[in-house]
Motif scaffolding. Structure first.
Motif, short mmCIF file in Angstrom:
data_model
loop_
_atom_site.label_atom_id
_atom_site.label_comp_id
_atom_site.label_asym_id
_atom_site.label_seq_id
_atom_site.Cartn_x
_atom_site.Cartn_y
_atom_site.Cartn_z
N PRO A 254 0.84 -1.20 0.00
CA PRO A 254 0.00 0.00 0.00
C PRO A 254 0.87 1.24 0.00
CG PRO A 254 -0.14 -1.16 2.10
CD PRO A 254 0.69 -1.98 1.20
N SER A 255 0.44 2.27 -0.73
CA SER A 255 1.23 3.50 -0.78
C SER A 255 0.29 4.68 -0.59
CB SER A 255 1.95 3.60 -2.12
OG SER A 255 0.98 3.67 -3.15
N GLY A 256 0.85 5.79 -0.13
CA GLY A 256 0.06 7.01 0.04
C GLY A 256 -0.48 7.14 1.46
N PRO A 257 -0.89 8.36 1.81
CA PRO A 257 -1.35 8.62 3.17
C PRO A 257 -2.64 7.86 3.51
CG PRO A 257 -1.56 10.60 1.81
CD PRO A 257 -0.87 9.56 0.99
N LEU A 258 -3.53 7.66 2.54
CA LEU A 258 -4.77 6.93 2.82
C LEU A 258 -4.47 5.49 3.17
CD1 LEU A 258 -7.83 6.90 2.95
CD2 LEU A 258 -7.86 6.38 0.52
N GLN A 259 -3.56 4.86 2.43
CA GLN A 259 -3.20 3.48 2.70
C GLN A 259 -2.52 3.36 4.06
OE1 GLN A 259 -4.16 0.89 0.99
NE2 GLN A 259 -5.17 2.14 -0.56
N ASP A 260 -1.66 4.33 4.40
CA ASP A 260 -1.00 4.31 5.71
C ASP A 260 -2.04 4.42 6.83
OD1 ASP A 260 1.39 4.15 4.40
OD2 ASP A 260 1.85 6.31 4.59
N TRP A 261 -3.00 5.30 6.61
CA TRP A 261 -4.04 5.51 7.62
C TRP A 261 -4.88 4.25 7.79
CZ3 TRP A 261 -9.53 6.27 7.04
CH2 TRP A 261 -10.15 6.74 8.19
N LEU B 241 -5.23 1.96 11.17
CA LEU B 241 -6.53 1.64 11.76
C LEU B 241 -6.70 0.13 11.93
CD1 LEU B 241 -9.14 4.05 10.15
CD2 LEU B 241 -8.33 4.00 12.48
N SER B 242 -6.27 -0.63 10.94
CA SER B 242 -6.42 -2.09 11.05
C SER B 242 -5.54 -2.64 12.17
CB SER B 242 -6.12 -2.77 9.72
OG SER B 242 -4.77 -2.55 9.37
N ARG B 243 -4.34 -2.04 12.37
CA ARG B 243 -3.48 -2.49 13.47
C ARG B 243 -4.12 -2.15 14.82
NH1 ARG B 243 1.44 -0.34 10.58
NH2 ARG B 243 0.77 1.51 11.65
N ASP C 110 -6.97 -3.79 19.71
CA ASP C 110 -8.15 -3.69 20.58
C ASP C 110 -8.84 -5.04 20.73
OD1 ASP C 110 -7.76 -1.03 21.04
OD2 ASP C 110 -9.26 -0.32 19.57
N GLN C 111 -8.94 -5.77 19.66
CA GLN C 111 -9.58 -7.08 19.73
C GLN C 111 -8.75 -8.04 20.56
OE1 GLN C 111 -10.22 -8.27 15.69
NE2 GLN C 111 -11.97 -6.90 15.42
N ALA C 112 -7.43 -7.94 20.46
CA ALA C 112 -6.56 -8.82 21.24
C ALA C 112 -6.68 -8.50 22.73
CB ALA C 112 -5.11 -8.68 20.78
N ARG C 113 -6.80 -7.21 23.09
CA ARG C 113 -6.94 -6.82 24.49
C ARG C 113 -8.31 -7.19 25.03
NH1 ARG C 113 -6.11 -1.01 24.26
NH2 ARG C 113 -4.85 -1.13 22.42
#
Length: 151
Positions: free
Chosen positions: A17-24, A28-30, A35-38
Motif C-alpha cells: 500500500p502507498s500514500g497517506p490513505l493506505q497508511d491511515w 486503523l487495522s493495526r 483492541d480485539q486482542a486486548r
C-alpha cells in the motif's frame, strides 16, 4: 473456485500500500487488531440471546363471576390506591372551589368599592358643572347690560 485459486494472490494485490490513505487504513487495522486482542481475554464467550418466540396463551374457560373479596391482593391494592387518589383529588377540588369562591367574593367587594368611588367622582363632577353653569349664568346676567345698545 478451488482452494488453491483462492489463496494465490494477483500482482495488483501483492503490491504494498502507498500514500497517506493506505497508511491511515493500515494504522486503523493495526489498532483494531490490538483492541480485539486486548478485549478478547476480558470477555467470556457470550452466548447469543435466545431467539424471540411468541408467547402462546391457552384459552381460559369462562369463569363464574367472583366476589370482590376473592380478587387478587395486587388488584385490591391498586384499587385502594386509586380510591385514595380520587378522594385526595376531590378534597383538593373542594379546597380550590372554596378559594375560588373567596376570590370571587373579594373581587366583588373591590368592584363595589370601585363603583362607589367612581359614582362619587361623577357626582362631584356634576356638582362642579352645576356650579360652573351657575357662574356662567351670573356672568352673562352681569355682562348683558354692557352689550346692549344705549338709548
Amino acid at each position: 473456485m478451488s482452494d488453491p485459486a483462492l489463496k494465490t494472490q494477483t500482482p495488483a494485490a501483492a503490491r504494498p500500500p502507498s500514500g497517506p490513505l493506505q497508511d491511515w487504513l493500515a494504522t486503523l487495522s493495526r489498532i483494531d487488531a490490538a483492541d480485539q486482542a486486548r478485549a478478547a481475554p476480558r470477555r467470556p464467550a457470550e452466548t447469543p440471546p435466545p431467539a424471540w418466540e411468541p408467547r402462546i396463551v391457552a384459552p381460559s374457560e369462562p369463569a363464574a363471576p367472583e366476589a370482590p373479596a376473592a380478587a387478587p391482593v395486587a388488584e385490591q391494592d391498586d384499587l385502594a390506591a386509586l380510591m385514595a387518589e380520587n378522594m385526595m383529588l376531590k378534597a383538593r377540588l373542594r379546597q380550590e372551589h372554596g378559594r375560588y369562591d373567596e376570590l370571587q367574593a373579594m373581587l366583588a367587594d373591590e368592584l363595589r368599592a370601585l363603583r362607589t368611588h367612581v359614582q362619587q367622582e361623577v357626582d362631584r363632577a356634576e356638582e362642579l358643572r352645576a356650579e360652573r353653569d351657575l357662574w356662567m349664568a351670573r356672568a352673562e346676567a352681569l355682562a348683558q347690560p354692557l352689550f346692549q345698545p344705549r338709548r
